[in-house]
Design a protein around this motif. Sequence first.
Motif, PDB file in Angstrom:
ATOM      1  N   TRP A 102      24.567  32.361  -1.004  1.00 28.09           N
ATOM      2  CA  TRP A 102      25.628  31.371  -0.827  1.00 28.09           C
ATOM      3  C   TRP A 102      25.797  30.984   0.642  1.00 28.09           C
ATOM      4  O   TRP A 102      25.807  29.804   0.987  1.00 28.09           O
ATOM      5  N   GLY A 103      25.883  31.996   1.508  1.00 30.57           N
ATOM      6  CA  GLY A 103      26.134  31.731   2.917  1.00 30.57           C
ATOM      7  C   GLY A 103      25.041  30.903   3.548  1.00 30.57           C
ATOM      8  O   GLY A 103      25.300  29.969   4.300  1.00 30.57           O
ATOM      9  N   LYS A 104      23.798  31.227   3.217  1.00 29.11           N
ATOM     10  CA  LYS A 104      22.684  30.512   3.813  1.00 29.11           C
ATOM     11  C   LYS A 104      22.761  29.023   3.496  1.00 29.11           C
ATOM     12  O   LYS A 104      22.559  28.174   4.349  1.00 29.11           O
ATOM     13  N   ARG A 105      23.095  28.726   2.237  1.00 25.96           N
ATOM     14  CA  ARG A 105      23.237  27.322   1.846  1.00 25.96           C
ATOM     15  C   ARG A 105      24.332  26.649   2.642  1.00 25.96           C
ATOM     16  O   ARG A 105      24.177  25.549   3.153  1.00 25.96           O
TER      17      ARG A 105
ATOM     18  N   LEU B 158      15.022  39.696  -0.456  1.00 27.74           N
ATOM     19  CA  LEU B 158      15.993  40.721  -0.081  1.00 27.74           C
ATOM     20  C   LEU B 158      15.535  41.427   1.182  1.00 27.74           C
ATOM     21  O   LEU B 158      16.301  41.620   2.126  1.00 27.74           O
ATOM     22  N   GLY B 159      14.251  41.812   1.194  1.00 23.05           N
ATOM     23  CA  GLY B 159      13.714  42.529   2.343  1.00 23.05           C
ATOM     24  C   GLY B 159      13.850  41.706   3.603  1.00 23.05           C
ATOM     25  O   GLY B 159      14.221  42.218   4.661  1.00 23.05           O
ATOM     26  N   GLU B 160      13.576  40.397   3.472  1.00 21.89           N
ATOM     27  CA  GLU B 160      13.682  39.539   4.648  1.00 21.89           C
ATOM     28  C   GLU B 160      15.096  39.506   5.189  1.00 21.89           C
ATOM     29  O   GLU B 160      15.324  39.598   6.397  1.00 21.89           O
ATOM     30  N   PHE B 161      16.058  39.366   4.272  1.00 24.41           N
ATOM     31  CA  PHE B 161      17.432  39.269   4.739  1.00 24.41           C
ATOM     32  C   PHE B 161      17.913  40.584   5.314  1.00 24.41           C
ATOM     33  O   PHE B 161      18.577  40.625   6.344  1.00 24.41           O
TER      34      PHE B 161
ATOM     35  N   LEU C  57      23.884  34.613  12.148  1.00 27.48           N
ATOM     36  CA  LEU C  57      24.177  33.188  12.352  1.00 27.48           C
ATOM     37  C   LEU C  57      23.265  32.591  13.415  1.00 27.48           C
ATOM     38  O   LEU C  57      22.825  31.454  13.296  1.00 27.48           O
ATOM     39  N   PHE C  58      22.991  33.385  14.432  1.00 27.75           N
ATOM     40  CA  PHE C  58      22.090  32.903  15.492  1.00 27.75           C
ATOM     41  C   PHE C  58      20.712  32.575  14.915  1.00 27.75           C
ATOM     42  O   PHE C  58      20.125  31.542  15.227  1.00 27.75           O
ATOM     43  N   THR C  59      20.197  33.447  14.035  1.00 28.97           N
ATOM     44  CA  THR C  59      18.880  33.158  13.444  1.00 28.97           C
ATOM     45  C   THR C  59      18.936  31.905  12.589  1.00 28.97           C
ATOM     46  O   THR C  59      17.995  31.113  12.565  1.00 28.97           O
ATOM     47  N   GLN C  60      20.066  31.698  11.887  1.00 26.44           N
ATOM     48  CA  GLN C  60      20.172  30.498  11.054  1.00 26.44           C
ATOM     49  C   GLN C  60      20.260  29.242  11.908  1.00 26.44           C
ATOM     50  O   GLN C  60      19.740  28.191  11.553  1.00 26.44           O
TER      51      GLN C  60
END
Lengths: 564, 361
Positions: free
Chosen positions: B59-62, B275-278, B316-319
């Motif tokens: 959800w957050g990523k979207r 999942l592993g990536e996150f 958030l910085f990575t996003q």
Amino acid sequence: MSLEEPEPDEGVIEAAEEVGVTTDGLDYDELAELVGDRLLDREEHVNAEGFVVRPDEVQDVLFDLRDEAGFDHLSCVTAQEYDDRYESIYHLKKYDDPTQELSVVVPSPTDDPRNESANPVYRTADWHEREAYDLVGIEYDDHPDLRRILLPETWQGHPLSQDFDGEEPQIVTLREHANPLQEDHRADDADTMFVNIGPHHPATHGVLHIETVLDGEQVADLEPDIGYLHRCEEQMCQQGTYRHQIMPYPDRWDYISAGILNEWAYARAAEDLADIEVPEYARVVRTMSAELCRIAAHMLAAGTFALDVIGDFTATFMYAVQQRERVQDILEDLTGQRLMFNYLRLGGVAWDVPEPREEFFEKTRDYLDDLPENVREFHNLLTSNEIMQLRTVDTGVLPPEEARSYGATGPVARGSGIDYDLRRDDPYGHYDQLDWDVVTEDGCDNYSRLLVRLREVEQSARIIEQCVDLLEDWPEEDRETQANVPRTLRPDPDTEVYRAVEAAKGELGIYIRSDGTDKPARFKIRSPCFSNLQTLPVMSEGEYIPDMIASLGSLDIVLGEVDR
Amino acid sequence: MSAVAPVAAPLQSAPLPGTIAELLGLDPDAPAVLFVLAFLAAGAVISVLMGMTAVLGIWGKRKITAAFTDRIAVNRHGPYGLLIIPADAVRLLSKELIVPAQVDRPAWDLAPLVIASSALLGFAVIPMGNGVQIADPETGLAFVFATASIASLGLVMAGYASNNKFSFLGGLRAVAQNLAYEIPLVLTGASVVIFTGTLQMSGVVEAQQAALVSLGPVDIPSWFAFVNPFAFVLFMVANLAEVGRNPFDIPEAPTEIVAGYQTEYSSVYFVLIYLGEFIHIFLGGAIVATLFLGGPSGPVLPGIVWFFAKMIAVYLFTQWARSAVPRLRIDQLIQIGWKGMLVLSFANLVLTAVIVGVIQA
């Protein structure tokens, strides 16, 4: 660079060098002398004279015409079958002055349709002749790789030849099909890897298949394989009547918002063929709507290019789509459609700008006022971004000589420093009355092509602004949107015309031959994307995969137009 | 077990299993009890992380990407579109697991597990504040870097076993990239250790509690991000490459090599890789928070809140980077890694060592 180009003194020098050039255009007699006794006959086409030459002397004649007479642009190759012969027409132009045209007509007998390939003279003939072979069935001697290009390898017959039976089922044995699960085979000492990029791949913008040979991360060899989106557009146009049934098709060639630009290509060719004069008011409306389309198309091009380099559906892409969205809203107000506009008519446009006019003009002006700020944002995000420059400067280099030989046009040519824009060089519509510049960049790389598109958006905005000014002050009683055109058009039999306009991706040309009926006997589309895509191997061999993808993005091809 | 005994503000108490044992009145030194309770504690931490991934990854990523690109994103699935989380979970898990012909099993099956579990393993030694830390070994920092690096193995396994050329290219890119960035990452981490003098995570946090400077009533704590901002920037950049986000998302590079090493994975295996990536990104955030941002320390709010806030800030910085920055080419990345970052991180290490040596002398 303004509309006064080319500089007069430059023109004089070249006129002295090139055979057949006089102060007021081409002297076909002098050209005929150059061709000498290789010339069999001279035909009169609407756009230029046609020189009929023997099929085994094509290369010879074309070499002379290119080197002595300066015809450096093979715009298109049209192939067709008459009752008594096959015919290939090489439509020649000059990059310096595209109004100087010449058609080289090569007849060949029905029982053995073959003539010499033009490939050694113009590299672009490679694909054009493959298409002619594929669809019409003429064989080209000395062609390096005469295979089918649009249809499957196993296709039987040539659909645009007269004896082709479309009813007959295509029976292809399983054995003849390429096996998609075939085992990987490689030479014993090869350390390269073959990869199919596409037809389903995130970066191919449609269904393009690129057969790529990789040496590590670098591209050793690549070949675009097209035809997945072939929809028989030429055939369909040949079955429609001039007056109304053909106009909806051009919208479906370059379907990325460039609809009206494409429609204009057909309108221009057909109007010249039937000798229709478009009222000035309609010409201004056409110019305005076409440039709106160009902004939309270039915005999407910049967005998808950014997407290819950046790699995700990110801010730049979405901002570009937002800009395009606003143009689409304006176009929707004007035409009633968002994608398949079908707005132009032979002799004019479908209807006037919507009432209340002030509201429409205000909306357009609002958009144009915001545009500089938005373009600046793109320059911030893209062109001045250091990583972006690292990725795009000096990658995908297309030298101007190669670009000319491959018949590259539009932003691809202008990004290679070729000062060629049909809106200025072969004026139509209202362009020659307006004040705008042709944008060129000398970098020849991916970065230049991006820059050209972004700067062209600004020029388009200038054009639209002037058109809006004109339309606003136009006296109400003179707003003539449509010339008086007969309900059914029947151009004189055997009239031939080849006309091109500057579409979003480059020179979009239409060849029409009439046979006295209300439908064209031959309808040939010269797609800019088709020619531009041929340059991909030049740009990307030896480069890394990411740069190849970026180069593909910078070509801004639309497969609907490549495959037609 | 804790070597550094906090006196004033007990940010770090004994590791979690011991605390639970004391709460339950069990003998905290009995191996059997510790063993069982360690499982419980690990389960709790993993559940929290899974929940975070579900919220932030689905959800957050979207929502975050939408905010960066002027869109709205999910808003029809329940309040604020939050019900997209169960919907997506069901969708992903109910898809068919396609096993391509001639994949190299069991390596192909193990790769997603390795990728997901290696990231989770790192959290075993992260002090999250309020006593939430499963173990606090003296080699804590080395343990974190070691486990996080196991993910590279998973990526190679996935790329190599998939019997797909795009996967293969992605796997090779992942190795090349991680080699180029792991060394600067660890070296920069080592410069922190020179300050703290210990690898133990609780010790690292403890060393950042003193005030660096006092601006009137406000104390600026001696977080290493303030003490050595240069190392902090280096570490953040190397961390971006480590977790494979723009401008370093080269191993996946959707427009070039489809999806890299994860091209052939679907359904549950895809979920595991995702999942592993996150969790890897969160682990990167946790390491940054612990090494440079004072771990769970902060005013007013409880430590665990601060810790998660810092971790999510790094996420958030990575996003942000993902939404705004173009991708580098693999050779450019290798060049930056070996010729730029490596040199800078060595310079940072040597300088730090000299300065610390002078101060201590």
